[in-house]
Motif scaffolding. Structure first.
Motif, PDB file in Angstrom:
ATOM      1  N   ASP A  88       0.822  -1.208   0.000  1.00 25.54           N
ATOM      2  CA  ASP A  88       0.000   0.000   0.000  1.00 25.54           C
ATOM      3  C   ASP A  88       0.852   1.252   0.000  1.00 25.54           C
ATOM      4  O   ASP A  88       0.531   2.240  -0.648  1.00 25.54           O
ATOM      5  N   SER A  89       1.977   1.223   0.734  1.00 23.65           N
ATOM      6  CA  SER A  89       2.816   2.417   0.822  1.00 23.65           C
ATOM      7  C   SER A  89       3.441   2.779  -0.511  1.00 23.65           C
ATOM      8  O   SER A  89       3.827   3.917  -0.737  1.00 23.65           O
ATOM      9  N   SER A  90       3.533   1.799  -1.429  1.00 22.53           N
ATOM     10  CA  SER A  90       4.183   2.090  -2.700  1.00 22.53           C
ATOM     11  C   SER A  90       3.400   3.100  -3.515  1.00 22.53           C
ATOM     12  O   SER A  90       3.961   3.795  -4.349  1.00 22.53           O
ATOM     13  N   ALA A  91       2.086   3.173  -3.309  1.00 22.79           N
ATOM     14  CA  ALA A  91       1.275   4.125  -4.062  1.00 22.79           C
ATOM     15  C   ALA A  91       1.236   5.481  -3.387  1.00 22.79           C
ATOM     16  O   ALA A  91       0.598   6.397  -3.864  1.00 22.79           O
ATOM     17  N   ARG A  92       1.917   5.617  -2.263  1.00 28.93           N
ATOM     18  CA  ARG A  92       1.805   6.829  -1.465  1.00 28.93           C
ATOM     19  C   ARG A  92       3.025   7.725  -1.593  1.00 28.93           C
ATOM     20  O   ARG A  92       3.103   8.736  -0.923  1.00 28.93           O
ATOM     21  N   LEU A  93       3.969   7.356  -2.433  1.00 33.53           N
ATOM     22  CA  LEU A  93       5.178   8.158  -2.556  1.00 33.53           C
ATOM     23  C   LEU A  93       5.089   9.072  -3.766  1.00 33.53           C
ATOM     24  O   LEU A  93       4.857   8.614  -4.882  1.00 33.53           O
ATOM     25  N   ILE A  94       5.260  10.359  -3.546  1.00 37.55           N
ATOM     26  CA  ILE A  94       5.262  11.348  -4.622  1.00 37.55           C
ATOM     27  C   ILE A  94       6.699  11.799  -4.842  1.00 37.55           C
ATOM     28  O   ILE A  94       7.371  12.237  -3.904  1.00 37.55           O
ATOM     29  N   VAL A  95       7.187  11.687  -6.071  1.00 35.08           N
ATOM     30  CA  VAL A  95       8.544  12.104  -6.414  1.00 35.08           C
ATOM     31  C   VAL A  95       8.458  13.245  -7.420  1.00 35.08           C
ATOM     32  O   VAL A  95       7.808  13.113  -8.455  1.00 35.08           O
ATOM     33  N   ARG A  96       9.069  14.367  -7.112  1.00 33.01           N
ATOM     34  CA  ARG A  96       9.061  15.517  -8.011  1.00 33.01           C
ATOM     35  C   ARG A  96      10.489  16.044  -8.180  1.00 33.01           C
ATOM     36  O   ARG A  96      11.309  15.951  -7.268  1.00 33.01           O
ATOM     37  N   GLY A  97      10.778  16.613  -9.351  1.00 34.00           N
ATOM     38  CA  GLY A  97      12.067  17.257  -9.568  1.00 34.00           C
ATOM     39  C   GLY A  97      13.176  16.336 -10.012  1.00 34.00           C
ATOM     40  O   GLY A  97      14.346  16.637  -9.836  1.00 34.00           O
ATOM     41  N   ARG A  98      12.814  15.211 -10.612  1.00 32.22           N
ATOM     42  CA  ARG A  98      13.839  14.275 -11.067  1.00 32.22           C
ATOM     43  C   ARG A  98      14.843  14.958 -11.998  1.00 32.22           C
ATOM     44  O   ARG A  98      16.045  14.697 -11.942  1.00 32.22           O
ATOM     45  N   ALA A  99      14.339  15.854 -12.851  1.00 29.39           N
ATOM     46  CA  ALA A  99      15.225  16.500 -13.825  1.00 29.39           C
ATOM     47  C   ALA A  99      16.327  17.306 -13.148  1.00 29.39           C
ATOM     48  O   ALA A  99      17.400  17.516 -13.717  1.00 29.39           O
ATOM     49  N   ASN A 100      16.088  17.758 -11.897  1.00 32.34           N
ATOM     50  CA  ASN A 100      17.107  18.537 -11.195  1.00 32.34           C
ATOM     51  C   ASN A 100      18.360  17.721 -10.915  1.00 32.34           C
ATOM     52  O   ASN A 100      19.436  18.283 -10.705  1.00 32.34           O
ATOM     53  N   LEU A 101      18.243  16.404 -10.903  1.00 36.74           N
ATOM     54  CA  LEU A 101      19.402  15.546 -10.644  1.00 36.74           C
ATOM     55  C   LEU A 101      19.991  14.977 -11.928  1.00 36.74           C
ATOM     56  O   LEU A 101      20.900  14.174 -11.896  1.00 36.74           O
ATOM     57  N   LEU A 102      19.436  15.381 -13.058  1.00 37.77           N
ATOM     58  CA  LEU A 102      19.890  14.821 -14.329  1.00 37.77           C
ATOM     59  C   LEU A 102      20.355  15.918 -15.279  1.00 37.77           C
ATOM     60  O   LEU A 102      20.064  15.908 -16.459  1.00 37.77           O
TER      61      LEU A 102
END
Length: 354
Positions: free
Chosen positions: A236-250
């Motif tokens: 259940d916790s897998s659907a609860r993670l929001i990731v934003r700003g990936r491009a900032n690390l790439l």
């Protein structure tokens, strides 16, 4: 084994200052810091040769490293840990950063999921890192549940809560499901849902399935068990993670090796492996925690740092977390108050709603 704090306490003033200047210079520029640079900034006037001897001692202790053939030094993960624990000067929250975060708090007040998504975007924008937000599990009483087949190995469950909140979740049903077995499973569940939360429903259904297994089509029983495991189990916790700003690390200027490590990190995130541990990182109480490189296995592949803080509900129970992930040379003194302030505001908003 000698800890970072014990090493710090054993160092004299000169060694401590040289170490601090090397780390601060590296965090500021990302480049190795040499002895000649330090001779211009140290409070004590000493020769470059003396500084080189001190740096060699710090390297022997495992606090500094000499990359490639450079004459300069950079901090190791142990050195960064010692700096963060014993020498880091945390700034007051910048007024501009505060305004940007405050502006987010006023948006989408009726939709916690949308609000937390905006929080993640704001954190990413303010820090120029990738943000992570673990959202609270929705525990309002249920109104209705429906199963919809999406193919042979995929199904959708639509969960309608009494407060109007709706969640759609995709899961893998047991083999052999048919539309009729899904309808039968939904009818069984809906006879039990009213007034109960998902957690309560799971316990009630376990007992009901034991009593009524002979009355149910065996495929429907498997579907119910599989569905409940998806809703309220570890995944259940897998659907609860929001990731934003990936491009900032790439960014384009990243070294190819670093890019590959960062891609591995996000591959891990997108496969949702070990996400349950994200909240567990904060389970030792209130306040900001900093994880550097391999100190936690969720982010060890990337060699990145995570600054994370839990947020709590009105009962002071940890229900989620916010964090920022970036290279190990994060500006910790600035990032820590941003994460701390955001977590406190998120907790206050959720407590006020409840």
């Amino acid at each position: 084994m000698t800890t970072a704090n014990e090493l710090l306490s054993q160092m004299n003033d000169r060694s401590r200052e040289v170490f601090r200047r090397v780390v601060e210079g590296y965090l500021d520029s990302g480049e190795p810091v040499g002895s000649r640079t330090l001779t211009r900034t140290l409070s004590e006037k000493v020769s470059a040769a003396t500084i080189r001897n001190v740096m060699q001692d710090l390297e022997f202790l495992g606090l500094l490293d000499s990359p490639h053939v450079s004459a300069g030094r950079i901090p190791t993960h142990l050195g960064l840990r010692m700096f963060v624990d014993g020498l880091l000067e945390v700034r007051d929250l910048d007024h501009t950063d505060r305004e940007k975060i405050d502006a987010t708090m006023g948006a989408n007040a009726q939709d916690v999921g949308g609000f937390l998504d905006k929080v993640g975007s704001a954190l990413s924008g303010v820090t120029q890192g990738a943000s992570l937000v673990l959202t609270p599990k929705h525990e309002a009483p249920l109104k209705h549940i429906e199963f919809v087949s999406l193919g042979r190995d995929r199904a959708l469950v639509v969960i309608v809560f009494a407060d109007g909140h709706v969640e759609n979740r995709v899961f893998t049903p047991p083999p052999g499901q048919t539309p009729s077995s899904m309808r039968e499973a939904a009818n069984f569940v809906n006879a039990l849902v009213e007034g109960r939360t998902l957690s309560e429903l799971r316990h009630v259904m376990t007992d009901e399935i034991k009593r009524r297994r002979l009355e149910l089509d065996s495929l429907a029983a498997e579907l119910i068990e599989s569905g409940v495991a998806v809703w309220d189990g570890e995944s259940d916790s897998s659907a609860r993670l929001i990731v934003r700003g990936r491009a900032n690390l790439l960014g384009d200027d990243s070294a190819e090796e670093e890019l590959e490590r960062i891609r591995q990190l996000f591959d891990d995130l997108e496969r949702k492996r070990d996400i349950a541990e994200f909240l567990e990182l904060t389970d030792q109480g209130d306040g900001v925690r900093i994880f550097i490189g391999s100190e936690n296995k969720l982010f060890s592949l990337s060699g990145s740092s995570l600054v994370v803080s839990p947020y709590m509900n009105a009962d002071r129970k940890i229900i989620g977390a916010v964090g920022v992930i970036g290279p190990t040379r994060l500006n910790y003194g600035r990032i820590v108050p941003i994460v701390d302030y955001t977590a406190q505001l998120v907790g206050k908003l959720i407590a006020d709603r409840s």
